[in-house]
Structures are given as structure tokens and as C-alpha cells.
Scaffold this active site. Structure first.
Site, PDB file in Angstrom:
ATOM      1  N   GLU A 193       0.812  -1.225   0.000  1.00 15.73           N
ATOM      2  CA  GLU A 193       0.000   0.000   0.000  1.00 15.73           C
ATOM      3  C   GLU A 193       0.842   1.270   0.000  1.00 15.73           C
ATOM      4  O   GLU A 193       0.473   2.249  -0.663  1.00 15.73           O
ATOM      5  CB  GLU A 193      -0.964   0.002   1.191  1.00 15.73           C
ATOM      6  CG  GLU A 193      -2.122  -0.983   1.063  1.00 15.73           C
ATOM      7  CD  GLU A 193      -1.748  -2.426   1.390  1.00 15.73           C
ATOM      8  OE1 GLU A 193      -0.631  -2.657   1.911  1.00 15.73           O
ATOM      9  OE2 GLU A 193      -2.569  -3.326   1.134  1.00 15.73           O
TER      10      GLU A 193
ATOM     11  N   HIS B 273     -10.862  -5.195   9.133  1.00 16.27           N
ATOM     12  CA  HIS B 273     -11.460  -5.008   7.804  1.00 16.27           C
ATOM     13  C   HIS B 273     -12.795  -4.282   7.872  1.00 16.27           C
ATOM     14  O   HIS B 273     -13.612  -4.416   6.966  1.00 16.27           O
ATOM     15  CB  HIS B 273     -11.690  -6.359   7.112  1.00 16.27           C
ATOM     16  CG  HIS B 273     -10.443  -7.093   6.723  1.00 16.27           C
ATOM     17  ND1 HIS B 273      -9.624  -7.701   7.637  1.00 16.27           N
ATOM     18  CD2 HIS B 273      -9.866  -7.304   5.511  1.00 16.27           C
ATOM     19  CE1 HIS B 273      -8.609  -8.277   7.005  1.00 16.27           C
ATOM     20  NE2 HIS B 273      -8.729  -8.045   5.727  1.00 16.27           N
TER      21      HIS B 273
END
Lengths: 327, 323
Positions: free
Chosen positions: B59, B128
Site C-alpha cells: 500500500e 477489515h
């Protein structure tokens, strides 16, 4: 671009301009005219100059917290840079960036960067822009050996290699991560060996030898421009000053610094190289130093005479407030 | 008018923007293989094969590359598979993207859109399911966009792609499949313009993202109590349309601020403080917040459902401010 007398004299001038700019910036810090942190490039001039000698105006350069040399070598006007260090409105960044954030987008100098390894991802991104557009610009990212410990070093170079982007990753390995010797915190001596993990060439050169840097950088930049992908170029170098101001330098001996200054100085080595080839007379040497000195003096006068930005400037440039969605 | 889901609206807006502007490209994990877990980038690889990059799981690298490409004049649309993973790229968002224009004295522009599927969707627990809008609202130089309907998602996404500054585009997983009417043709929605989603006289409910739908449902229930609520959807959290919010509170004299994320130091805290500072004399009850308690998202579905604010939470809060 092979080295000849004319190019060598230009590079020699650039090295002096950087050396004198840095020494003057240090002096101006002492006088209280330059606030904040100052990371000086003295001792490392051969790296920035040897690499940037190959670059066009439209090539991209991204740097580190120690990037005055990169910016000057890429062609940033010295007056603007000194004014930026002074925090004046005539500075490269209108006094909003300072020493660690000098940038000149008109020369595709996308900025020094206060975050270690902070430029590696963005440099890879400029390479991606070049690839998508199909132009032949090259992106050069300078970073120190400390950056090789950070995740963005790995992630950025991985993607640069994956997509064969036109990026040259230049590691200035000066042996110290701020106040810590590299061998205390690293497990490989040479950063260039890490290139194997990314299946790209890893080249290590003597960063005090501008001729060697120039030759290796030329190969890496040509390779990138041909679309053959990145190179990890390591220049083994040394910084004469501490990491920044207020560094007590207890991690190294005075003798070590003197040894590098006396025997491994990049400017002295290059002068000897040029003299041997009769590329530089005593008089030319004198003229070049005088030109560098005069440029620095003029830059200080310019910075000194300039005003601080109006206080309203603190509130500007957060977002482009002129822009409107057009529907 | 067409009826679309939020997922379809973003998908369509992305296709249209890539068609319109060759500098728009997509970068992210699994964006080719599956169109991302929520299939928003489906079809891009077939239609624009040279402008979609499927990345390693990296990321910081993904956002860093996006920042550099944007500095060089491209318009990257970055997908972070789950918002939670943006924490791996905080330097690139906070220190790089957000600061470039300012640090360069206005020379640099970073027109990057970072798409952030977020919140509770399927029950996938604490790593998440976060939202964290307020983390980014706190950083000057970032724009935080929080669409609650397909119409807003499409119009705001198109604005995001064209904006010269970084955008964090929050896509709430729980409402990806929510349907709504979307006007045909090109409609850009400016940032910083809230929308009154329901007009009412008795209390203002400022609701963000998935709480907008819940607030509208609550409005129906509250009619039986004789309460007529006004629902204000800020649509963008930074910039924040404080005028519309305050105008509504001045009219109703009561305010409930709803977000799906934890209330503590959250999105609603900023909105509540704005109301308190600007509308104190108009308030007939304390500003009340609805949000998650200050806990990570639990896994077990009954636990997760118990901490995420529901329609009943809004109903209860309105009854409290009306009492």
C-alpha cells in the site's frame, strides 16, 4: 554524455557552487538568518553533480532532507534557494517549505523530502507517468543508506522493476544513519547488493570520484531512457558536517572526518583529475571559484533584501481554492 | 433517470472519466483479476488495458506511486482494498500527498483519488471494518468525500477525479448495493455542499454515509411520535458545509449527529462542536451523538450488530433531544 574538458569545468563549477552554498548556509544559520534544520551536502557533491550532469530539464529529480546539492545540480536558481532557506517570499517555495522541502517544479525538481525514503514511491510514480504517456523522460530519486531500511524503498523499487519504469534509484551511502554507524543497524554493507531482490542492476561506485559517478550514472540513465528499467546506483560517500545542527558527533572521530576531507575530497580529487589532463589551468580554477563565490554572495544579498511572506500566506496553498467543479 | 447501485454509480463514473481524460488511470490490488473485491473496477482492464495497474500487496508503494504520477500531471485513481490498509500508507497520504501543494508554495498539484471501501459489510472483524474518516478530516490538504446515495456517489466521484487536490473517497461496504435514482448525463456535485435529504421542523439529524439511510428510516418511525425530523447529509466531510448544517439547526433547535464509526474524537465530534459554537443560542437541547462505542469491531455477528448504530439508535437519540 561522455566527459570532456568543457563538461568537466561545468561540473567542477557546480561542485564549488554547492560547497560554497552549503558553507554559507551554515554560516547564515549561525548568524540566525536561517531557522530550523540544516542538513549539509559538503563532501557528497560528486554524487549530485555526477548524476545530474546527464539530466535534461524535463527529467524528474526527487530528493531527501539533504538535497540542496541535488537542486543546485539540477538547475534550481541559487538566489531562490537561499531565499527559501531564509524563509523569504522570493524563495523557491515562497518561504513555505524551507531547507528540507526545496522544490522547483519549473525544472521538474519535485522536492527535497523530510521523510526518509519518502521520495522513492513518488519517483516511481513519475516514472509511471512517463511510461503511460510514452515520453522518454528519466526520473532520478536520491536517498540515503538509511532509506534502504524502510518499507517504501522495497515497495517502490519492486514496482519500478515490475513495470520496467525509467527510474534511477541513487543511494548516497555516507555510512551514517543520523547518529548511528551503518554497520550497527544494517546487515549488508553495500546497498547495491539489495538490487538482486528486484532483478535490476545494482552498481556501487566511489561517491567521492565524480568521474566514476558520472560514468555509472550515464549507463543507468541511458538504460532507463531506452525503456529497459531501473538501476540501483550506490555511491559510497561521506558528509563533512554533522547530521544537522546541534550534532555533537560523538559517533565518529575528528581524525576520521579530517582523513576524508584531506584525502578523499571530491573537489580536490576532480581538480587533480582535470589538471592531469590539462583541462583546468590555475587561472581557470581561480575563475571558477570566484564565480561560485560571487553567486553565493549575490544569493545571500538577494535573500537578505527579500521580505518575509505576508502572514496571509500561512493560510494559502492548502488546496487550490480557485478550482470549481464545472457543472 | 436510471436506477443504479452505489457500486454501479462509481463503476460508471470511473469508466466515463477514463473515457473523457487519458490521464486518468487505475492502480491497486486485484483491480484486474476481480475488479477488486467489490468489482468496482470491473471492465476497465478490457477497455483501457494500458491504464490499469495491478500491484503487489504494497500500500505504501501504491499510494507513493500515485502521488508521484499525480505530481507529474496524471490523475491516478488508487484502490485500497480495505480502508484499514491505508494505515500502511499513512506517510504517503499525510506527509506527501497532503503537503505537496503547501510545502512548494503552491507549485505542486496532487490530483489523486484514493478509494476506500470501508465499514461493516460482511462480518470481517476488527481489521477489515473500520471507517476513520476523522483521521483524514484532521489533515489540511486532504478532501474527504462520503457519499450515501448512488446519485451522490456518481457526481462526487466525477468531481473527485477532476479535483486538483487529493481526495479520500469513502465507499461504505454496507450500502454498495443500495439502489437509487441517478440523473442521466454529466452531473458534477461540488465539494462542500451538504444536501438536505429530508425536510423537517423538529430536530436536525446530521447523518454521514450509511447513517443517512438509517436516519431516513428513523424519520418515518418518528412520525408516529409526532416528530418531524430534518436529515442533513454533509456529503463531503472536508470541506464541510457548516452553513447548511447550522441553518438547519437554527430552524429546528435540536441536533443529533450520526456516524457509523466510533464517536470518540470522530467525525460527529467536529460537527457537534461546530453546531455548539455557532448555534448555542438556538439549541433547545444538548447536541447528541450517535456512533459506535469506543471498541474495535467484534467478529461475532450479534456483537457487531450490537455496536454499529442502527435505525433504533437514531430514533432513541431523537426522542432524547425532543424530551
Amino acid at each position: 554524455m561522455s566527459l570532456d574538458a568543457e563538461l568537466a569545468r561545468r561540473m567542477y563549477l557546480d561542485m564549488w557552487r554547492i560547497r560554497m552554498f552549503e558553507e554559507e548556509a551554515n554560516r547564515q544559520t549561525g548568524l540566525g538568518n536561517v531557522a530550523g534544520a540544516l542538513h549539509l551536502y559538503c563532501g557528497e557533491e560528486a554524487v549530485g553533480v555526477g548524476v545530474c550532469a546527464h539530466l535534461r530539464d524535463d527529467d524528474y529529480v526527487l530528493g531527501t532532507h539533504r538535497s540542496h546539492g541535488h537542486c543546485l545540480a539540477k538547475g534550481a536558481p541559487m538566489n531562490d534557494m537561499m531565499a527559501e532557506l531564509f524563509g523569504k517570499e522570493t524563495g523557491s517555495c515562497a518561504g513555505k517549505g524551507g531547507s528540507m522541502h526545496v522544490a522547483d517544479l519549473s525544472k521538474n525538481i519535485l522536492g527535497a523530502n523530510g521523510i526518509v525514503a519518502g521520495g522513492i514511491g513518488p519517483a516511481t510514480g513519475t516514472g509511471m507517468a512517463t511510461k503511460i504517456r510514452g515520453t522518454d523522460q528519466v526520473s532520478v530519486c536520491f536517498f540515503g543508506d538509511g532509506a534502504a531500511a524502510r518499507g517504501p524503498f522495497h515497495e517502490g523499487i519492486l514496482m519500478g522493476s515490475l513495470w520496467k519504469l525509467p527510474v534511477v534509484y541513487v543511494c548516497e551511502n555516507n555510512g551514517y544513519q543520523q547518529w548511528v554507524r551503518r554497520e550497527n543497524v544494517a546487515v549488508v554493507d553495500s546497498v547495491a547488493t539489495m538490487a538482486a531482490s528486484y532483478d535490476i542492476p545494482g552498481v556501487s561506485v566511489d561517491g567521492q570520484d565524480v568521474v566514476e559517478v558520472h560514468e555509472a550514472a550515464g549507463e543507468a540513465i541511458d538504460r532507463a531512457r531506452r525503456g529497459e528499467g531501473p538501476t540501483l546506483l550506490e555511491a559510497r560517500t561521506y558528509r563533512y558536517f554533522g547530521h544537522s545542527m546541534g550534532d555533537r558527533e560523538e559517533y565518529r572521530t575528528r581524525e576520521e572526518v579530517e582523513d576524508w576531507r584531506d584525502n578523499r575530497d571530491p573537489i580536490a580529487l576532480f581538480r587533480a583529475y582535470m589538471a592531469e589532463r590539462q583541462w583546468l589551468t590555475g587561472r581557470e580554477d581561480e575563475e571558477i571559484r570566484t564565480a561560485a563565490k560571487e553567486a553565493v554572495t549575490a544569493a545571500v544579498e538577494f535573500a537578505d533584501a527579500s521580505a518575509y511572506p505576508p502572514l496571509a500566506a500561512a493560510h494559502a496553498d492548502v488546496l487550490d481554492t480557485e478550482w470549481r467543479a464545472d457543472a | 433517470m436510471s436506477t443504479l447501485t452505489i457500486r454501479d454509480a462509481i463503476h460508471d463514473a470511473l469508466h466515463e472519466e477514463m473515457e473523457r481524460d487519458e490521464s486518468v488511470f487505475v492502480i491497486g490490488e486485484d483491480v484486474v483479476a476481480h475488479g477488486g473485491p467489490y468489482t468496482v473496477t470491473e471492465g476497465i482492464a478490457e477497455r483501457f488495458p494500458d491504464r490499469i495497474f495491478e500491484t503487489p500487496i504494497a500500500e505504501a508503494g501504491i499510494v507513493g506511486v500515485g502521488v508521484g504520477a499525480a505530481l507529474a500531471g496524471m490523475r491516478p485513481v488508487v484502490e485500497i482494498m480495505y480502508l484499514d490498509f491505508i494505515t500502511c500508507a499513512m506517510d504517503e497520504v499525510v506527509n506527501q500527498a497532503a503537503k505537496m501543494r503547501y510545502m512548494t508554495g503552491g507549485q505542486a498539484s496532487v490530483p489523486i483519488v484514493i478509494r476506500l471501501p470501508c465499514g461493516l459489510g460482511r462480518y470481517i472483524a476488527a481489521q477489515h471494518s473500520q471507517i476513520m474518516e476523522s483521521w483524514f478530516m484532521h489533515v489540511p490538504g486532504l478532501q474527504v468525500v462520503a457519499p450515501s446515495t448512488p446519485k451522490d456517489a456518481k457526481g462526487l466521484f466525477k468531481t473527485a477525479v477532476r479535483s486538483p487536490d487529493p481526495v479520500l473517497f469513502f465507499e461504505y461496504k454496507s450500502i454498495y448495493t443500495a439502489e437509487g435514482e441517478v440523473p442521466d448525463g454529466e452531473r458534477l456535485i461540488p465539494f462542500g455542499e451538504a444536501e438536505v435529504k429530508r425536510e423537517g421542523e423538529d430536530a436536525t439529524v446530521v447523518a454521514v454515509g450509511p447513517m443517512v439511510g438509517k436516519a431516513l428510516e428513523a424519520g418515518v418511525t418518528l412520525e408516529d411520535d409526532g416528530y418531524d425530523i430534518e436529515v442533513v447529509d454533509p456529503r463531503t466531510l472536508s470541506p464541510l458545509d457548516t452553513e447548511t448544517i447550522c441553518a438547519s439547526v437554527r430552524k429546528t433547535g435540536r441536533a443529533v449527529v450520526c456516524e457509523e464509526d466510533s464517536s470518540f474524537a470522530g467525525t460527529g465530534a467536529e460537527i457537534a462542536a461546530t453546531i455548539a459554537e455557532n448555534c448555542f443560542a438556538d439549541l433547545r437541547a444538548p447536541v447528541t451523538r450517535v456512533g459506535m462505542p469506543h471498541v474495535p469491531m467484534p467478529f461475532a455477528p450479534p456483537l457487531a450488530d450490537s455496536v454499529v448504530p442502527q435505525v433504533a439508535s437514531v430514533v432513541g437519540a431523537v426522542r432524547r433531544v425532543m424530551a
